[in-house]
Design an enzyme around this catalytic site. Structure first.
Site, PDB file in Angstrom:
ATOM      1  N   SER A 206     -10.739  -6.350   5.419  1.00  0.00           N
ATOM      2  CA  SER A 206     -11.186  -6.628   4.049  1.00  0.00           C
ATOM      3  C   SER A 206     -10.616  -7.938   3.526  1.00  0.00           C
ATOM      4  O   SER A 206      -9.490  -8.318   3.866  1.00  0.00           O
ATOM      5  CB  SER A 206     -10.704  -5.489   3.149  1.00  0.00           C
ATOM      6  OG  SER A 206     -10.862  -5.832   1.806  1.00  0.00           O
TER       7      SER A 206
ATOM      8  N   TYR B  14      -4.583  -0.651  -0.784  1.00  0.00           N
ATOM      9  CA  TYR B  14      -5.775  -0.732   0.083  1.00  0.00           C
ATOM     10  C   TYR B  14      -5.692  -1.981   0.962  1.00  0.00           C
ATOM     11  O   TYR B  14      -5.775  -1.900   2.197  1.00  0.00           O
ATOM     12  CB  TYR B  14      -7.041  -0.744  -0.782  1.00  0.00           C
ATOM     13  CG  TYR B  14      -8.281  -1.110  -0.022  1.00  0.00           C
ATOM     14  CD1 TYR B  14      -8.773  -0.284   0.975  1.00  0.00           C
ATOM     15  CD2 TYR B  14      -8.963  -2.301  -0.282  1.00  0.00           C
ATOM     16  CE1 TYR B  14      -9.908  -0.628   1.697  1.00  0.00           C
ATOM     17  CE2 TYR B  14     -10.092  -2.653   0.432  1.00  0.00           C
ATOM     18  CZ  TYR B  14     -10.560  -1.814   1.415  1.00  0.00           C
ATOM     19  OH  TYR B  14     -11.678  -2.170   2.127  1.00  0.00           O
TER      20      TYR B  14
ATOM     21  N   LYS C  24      -5.032  -2.485   5.190  1.00  0.00           N
ATOM     22  CA  LYS C  24      -5.958  -3.221   6.071  1.00  0.00           C
ATOM     23  C   LYS C  24      -5.201  -4.331   6.804  1.00  0.00           C
ATOM     24  O   LYS C  24      -5.440  -4.575   7.991  1.00  0.00           O
ATOM     25  CB  LYS C  24      -7.120  -3.801   5.261  1.00  0.00           C
ATOM     26  CG  LYS C  24      -8.068  -2.760   4.697  1.00  0.00           C
ATOM     27  CD  LYS C  24      -8.929  -2.134   5.782  1.00  0.00           C
ATOM     28  CE  LYS C  24      -9.907  -1.112   5.239  1.00  0.00           C
ATOM     29  NZ  LYS C  24     -10.699  -0.452   6.269  1.00  0.00           N
TER      30      LYS C  24
END
Ligand code: UDP
Length: 333
Positions: A116, A140, A144
């Site tokens: 991402s 998040y 990643k």
């Protein structure tokens, strides 16, 4: 003919991948825990294992007969990751660790991973190349980034051939024989679904109209989900033909390389739906950078990939999916 394991294949992006890979003649296995995905998105020709990445026996079962993996499964809501970081570290990081271990045991050494743009955090400049500093601002993005590092080490030590695709803003939808495969979250936080859902009683919020941009609203790089999946297929091809060598891990941005403001997205949606989009100006949302645009030179040169669908197409497809889903939900009442 090859069999590919698609983890998270019942979700919005994963189900689109399944659809396009089947159309190219691949055999597909899916591992999905259906926590946010929808099993009814999957055609009967798919070999489906309902299970979690935290369950090694489910991974091992799903890997049977597969020669490569496209790994979409994971938690993906930025806001939720700030409130429940333990969920993100557990499912995303430990889940991916389990997957790599089970792949090694099964002798599966080709991987394409959904990374991402959230790994970069607030950029120093745009467009953002893969060499930009990585300073994620939420759990998040941090998970990643950690998974990307884990895959790099796995490749070096154990001969995995891998690509991490760093997604910018994914939008649009595709129609399968079972209906539209659209983005469906509850609660919904993303701009385009919120724009499509907006009504005079419940108008979409524009988070900030005082940003240092031409029209004062944030600019993002939107890429059509079909173009995004084409990039995955191109990455697998690069692994197969040795452009991505055994024992190497390539990190590659996937976006359109262009930016649209929130107001431009509203305008495109207004055209697609043939009506004005009810909206209200709201304060800035915390954690939003002003402008995020991908540098996609590497995807173009290494994968020979380029996006072909513009924001109008993305919004039009999302609107068609939205209208059809709304109608089918109403007719089910
Ligand atoms: N946004 C907005 N209203 C919404 C949702 C999002 O104005 O209801 C803005 C948000 O501030 C950002 C852009 O739209 O500038 C895209 O946000 P989204 O949540 O879709 O994706 P993100 O860029 O955060 O991953």
């Amino acid at each position: 003919m090859t069999r590919i394991l698609v983890t998270g294949g019942a979700g919005y992006i994963g189900a689109t991948a399944v659809e396009l890979l089947l159309a190219q003649g691949h055999q597909i296995s899916v591992l999905d825990d259906c926590s946010t995905g929808h099993a009814e998105s999957l055609p009967s020709s798919v070999s489906f294992v309902e299970g979690s990445l935290l369950d090694r026996s489910a991974i091992s079962l799903a890997l049977q007969g597969c020669s490569s993996v496209i790994h979409f499964a994971g938690k993906s809501l930025v806001g939720e990751s700030v409130i429940k970081p333990e969920l993100y570290w557990s499912v995303n990081l430990i889940g991916s660790r389990n997957l790599l271990d089970e792949m090694r045991k099964a002798g599966v050494a080709k991987l394409v991973f959904s990374s991402s743009a959230a790994t970069y955090g607030e950029p120093e400049s745009v467009p953002i190349p893969e060499s930009a500093p990585t300073r994620p601002t939420n759990a998040y993005g941090a998970t990643k980034l950690a998974i990307d590092a884990m895959i790099t080490d796995e490749s070096r030590a154990h001969g995995l051939s891998a690509a991490s695709l760093r997604y910018f803003n994914v939008a649009g939808a595709v129609k399968s024989q079972r209906g539209w495969l659209a983005e469906r979250h509850d609660p919904e936080t993303h701009l385009i679904p919120n724009v499509l859902n907006s009504t005079p009683e419940n108008p979409v919020n524009i988070f900030g109209v005082d940003w240092p941009t031409a029209d004062g609203t944030c600019i993002r790089d939107y890429v059509h989900v079909v173009d995004l999946i084409d990039a995955h297929i191109a990455a697998l091809a690069a692994i197969e033909d040795g452009r991505i060598k055994r024992g190497t891990h390539e990190i590659i941005n996937v976006g359109s390389g262009d930016g649209y403001s929130v107001k431009e997205v509203l305008q495109a949606a207004g055209l697609a739906l043939g009506r004005n989009i009810p909206h209200v100006n709201s304060p800035r949302r915390s954690g939003d950078p002003a402008i995020l645009i991908a540098d996609i030179a590497k995807a173009k040169s290494l994968l020979n990939w380029r996006p072909t669908r513009d924001i109008n197409q993305m919004v039009l497809d999302a609107a068609n999916a939205f209208l059809n889903l709304t109608l089918s939900q109403e007719s089910n009442k």
